[in-house]
Design a protein around this motif. Sequence first.
Motif, mmCIF file in Angstrom:
data_model
loop_
_atom_site.group_PDB
_atom_site.id
_atom_site.type_symbol
_atom_site.label_atom_id
_atom_site.label_comp_id
_atom_site.label_asym_id
_atom_site.label_seq_id
_atom_site.Cartn_x
_atom_site.Cartn_y
_atom_site.Cartn_z
ATOM 1 N N SER A 50 -27.385 83.972 71.524
ATOM 2 C CA SER A 50 -27.582 85.012 71.032
ATOM 3 C C SER A 50 -27.054 86.116 71.899
ATOM 4 O O SER A 50 -27.058 86.131 72.979
ATOM 5 C CB SER A 50 -29.350 85.525 71.807
ATOM 6 N N GLN A 51 -26.978 87.402 70.980
ATOM 7 C CA GLN A 51 -26.252 88.688 71.779
ATOM 8 C C GLN A 51 -27.170 89.546 72.477
ATOM 9 O O GLN A 51 -28.270 89.881 72.297
ATOM 10 C CB GLN A 51 -25.915 89.314 70.841
ATOM 11 N N PRO A 52 -26.920 89.899 73.900
ATOM 12 C CA PRO A 52 -27.457 90.015 75.386
ATOM 13 C C PRO A 52 -27.516 91.838 74.064
ATOM 14 O O PRO A 52 -26.828 92.401 74.688
ATOM 15 C CB PRO A 52 -27.126 89.921 75.721
ATOM 16 N N GLN A 53 -28.652 92.118 74.518
ATOM 17 C CA GLN A 53 -28.926 93.647 73.878
ATOM 18 C C GLN A 53 -29.735 94.333 75.186
ATOM 19 O O GLN A 53 -30.041 95.850 75.375
ATOM 20 C CB GLN A 53 -29.778 93.951 72.961
ATOM 21 N N SER A 86 -39.061 89.256 88.750
ATOM 22 C CA SER A 86 -37.760 88.215 88.311
ATOM 23 C C SER A 86 -37.877 89.626 87.759
ATOM 24 O O SER A 86 -37.776 89.698 86.481
ATOM 25 C CB SER A 86 -37.573 86.699 87.838
ATOM 26 N N ILE A 87 -35.737 89.769 87.919
ATOM 27 C CA ILE A 87 -35.122 90.101 86.427
ATOM 28 C C ILE A 87 -34.760 89.177 85.377
ATOM 29 O O ILE A 87 -33.960 88.664 86.708
ATOM 30 C CB ILE A 87 -34.427 91.298 86.842
ATOM 31 N N ILE A 88 -34.393 88.936 84.234
ATOM 32 C CA ILE A 88 -33.723 87.952 83.548
ATOM 33 C C ILE A 88 -32.866 87.935 82.587
ATOM 34 O O ILE A 88 -32.976 89.473 81.919
ATOM 35 C CB ILE A 88 -34.609 87.189 83.326
ATOM 36 N N GLY A 89 -31.895 87.801 82.490
ATOM 37 C CA GLY A 89 -31.336 88.197 81.621
ATOM 38 C C GLY A 89 -29.761 89.170 81.561
ATOM 39 O O GLY A 89 -29.143 89.959 80.556
ATOM 40 N N GLU A 90 -30.259 89.550 82.967
ATOM 41 C CA GLU A 90 -28.979 90.779 83.774
ATOM 42 C C GLU A 90 -27.690 90.539 82.982
ATOM 43 O O GLU A 90 -26.535 91.098 83.231
ATOM 44 C CB GLU A 90 -29.233 91.590 83.971
ATOM 45 N N THR A 91 -27.394 89.009 84.477
ATOM 46 C CA THR A 91 -25.737 88.468 84.266
ATOM 47 C C THR A 91 -25.097 88.922 82.869
ATOM 48 O O THR A 91 -24.393 89.135 83.326
ATOM 49 C CB THR A 91 -26.031 87.686 84.655
ATOM 50 N N ALA A 92 -25.690 88.593 81.752
ATOM 51 C CA ALA A 92 -24.322 88.448 80.891
ATOM 52 C C ALA A 92 -24.581 90.019 80.216
ATOM 53 O O ALA A 92 -23.005 90.099 79.439
ATOM 54 C CB ALA A 92 -25.551 87.832 79.144
ATOM 55 N N LEU A 93 -25.107 90.804 80.669
ATOM 56 C CA LEU A 93 -24.841 92.203 80.306
ATOM 57 C C LEU A 93 -24.131 92.592 81.745
ATOM 58 O O LEU A 93 -23.072 93.259 81.406
ATOM 59 C CB LEU A 93 -26.277 93.233 80.950
ATOM 60 N N ASP A 94 -24.280 92.260 83.052
ATOM 61 C CA ASP A 94 -23.634 92.727 84.171
ATOM 62 C C ASP A 94 -22.110 92.057 84.273
ATOM 63 O O ASP A 94 -20.777 92.804 83.910
ATOM 64 C CB ASP A 94 -23.897 92.185 85.305
ATOM 65 N N GLN A 95 -21.626 91.183 83.332
ATOM 66 C CA GLN A 95 -20.358 90.096 83.360
ATOM 67 C C GLN A 95 -19.792 90.164 81.270
ATOM 68 O O GLN A 95 -19.069 89.942 81.777
ATOM 69 C CB GLN A 95 -20.581 88.555 83.370
ATOM 70 N N GLY A 96 -20.899 91.379 80.661
ATOM 71 C CA GLY A 96 -19.803 91.789 79.940
ATOM 72 C C GLY A 96 -19.915 90.607 79.227
ATOM 73 O O GLY A 96 -19.042 90.835 77.784
ATOM 74 N N ARG A 97 -20.801 89.660 78.692
ATOM 75 C CA ARG A 97 -20.268 89.081 77.755
ATOM 76 C C ARG A 97 -21.209 88.684 75.831
ATOM 77 O O ARG A 97 -21.891 89.843 76.583
ATOM 78 C CB ARG A 97 -21.475 87.612 77.998
ATOM 79 N N LYS A 98 -20.235 88.169 75.620
ATOM 80 C CA LYS A 98 -20.470 88.309 73.839
ATOM 81 C C LYS A 98 -22.014 87.279 73.621
ATOM 82 O O LYS A 98 -22.715 88.219 72.801
ATOM 83 C CB LYS A 98 -19.612 88.592 73.040
ATOM 84 N N GLU A 99 -22.609 86.671 74.836
ATOM 85 C CA GLU A 99 -23.617 85.736 74.024
ATOM 86 C C GLU A 99 -23.931 84.999 75.342
ATOM 87 O O GLU A 99 -23.627 85.039 76.659
ATOM 88 C CB GLU A 99 -22.769 84.773 73.312
ATOM 89 N N ARG A 100 -25.840 84.899 75.943
ATOM 90 C CA ARG A 100 -26.300 84.316 75.916
ATOM 91 C C ARG A 100 -25.838 82.935 76.701
ATOM 92 O O ARG A 100 -25.570 82.144 75.778
ATOM 93 C CB ARG A 100 -27.638 84.685 76.368
ATOM 94 N N SER A 101 -25.380 82.885 78.085
ATOM 95 C CA SER A 101 -25.471 81.440 78.656
ATOM 96 C C SER A 101 -26.506 80.550 78.000
ATOM 97 O O SER A 101 -26.232 79.012 78.773
ATOM 98 C CB SER A 101 -24.426 80.704 79.819
#
Length: 121
Positions: A50-53, A86-101
């Motif tokens: 999914s796309q991180p928003q 816990s903070i979750i899902g921030e890695t995709a934003l921080d790394q500029g990913r187009k999709e969650r891994s």
Amino acid sequence: NHAIKPPPGIANLSEDELTISFEEFKAILRKCGCVSRTFEAGTPVFSQGSQPQGFYVLTKGRAHLEYTEENRSESICDFAEIKPGSIIGETALDQGRKERSVTCRCTESSEVFYVPKAQLF
């Protein structure tokens, strides 16, 4: 790196004034426009691909991260138990990913706060 936009005047606060309880932290998230959502056990907070928003803060319950290889229908790796605070899902934003891994799936009834990208600078 991303940060949540601080409320006006926060730069003038001392370290002691910045120390808050978890309930106060949740109140700040609400004040900043973050939305609280509940999820039943087995429900994904977000899914691999999914796309991180935005990102999430788990405030109640438990979850885990799981990874599925592209050509499989079932997860092949469950890892990283997620606990309240816990903070979750921030890695995709921080790394500029187009999709969650990975997928984040609740393992019990849970509450999370959603922090949209618009709250970041």
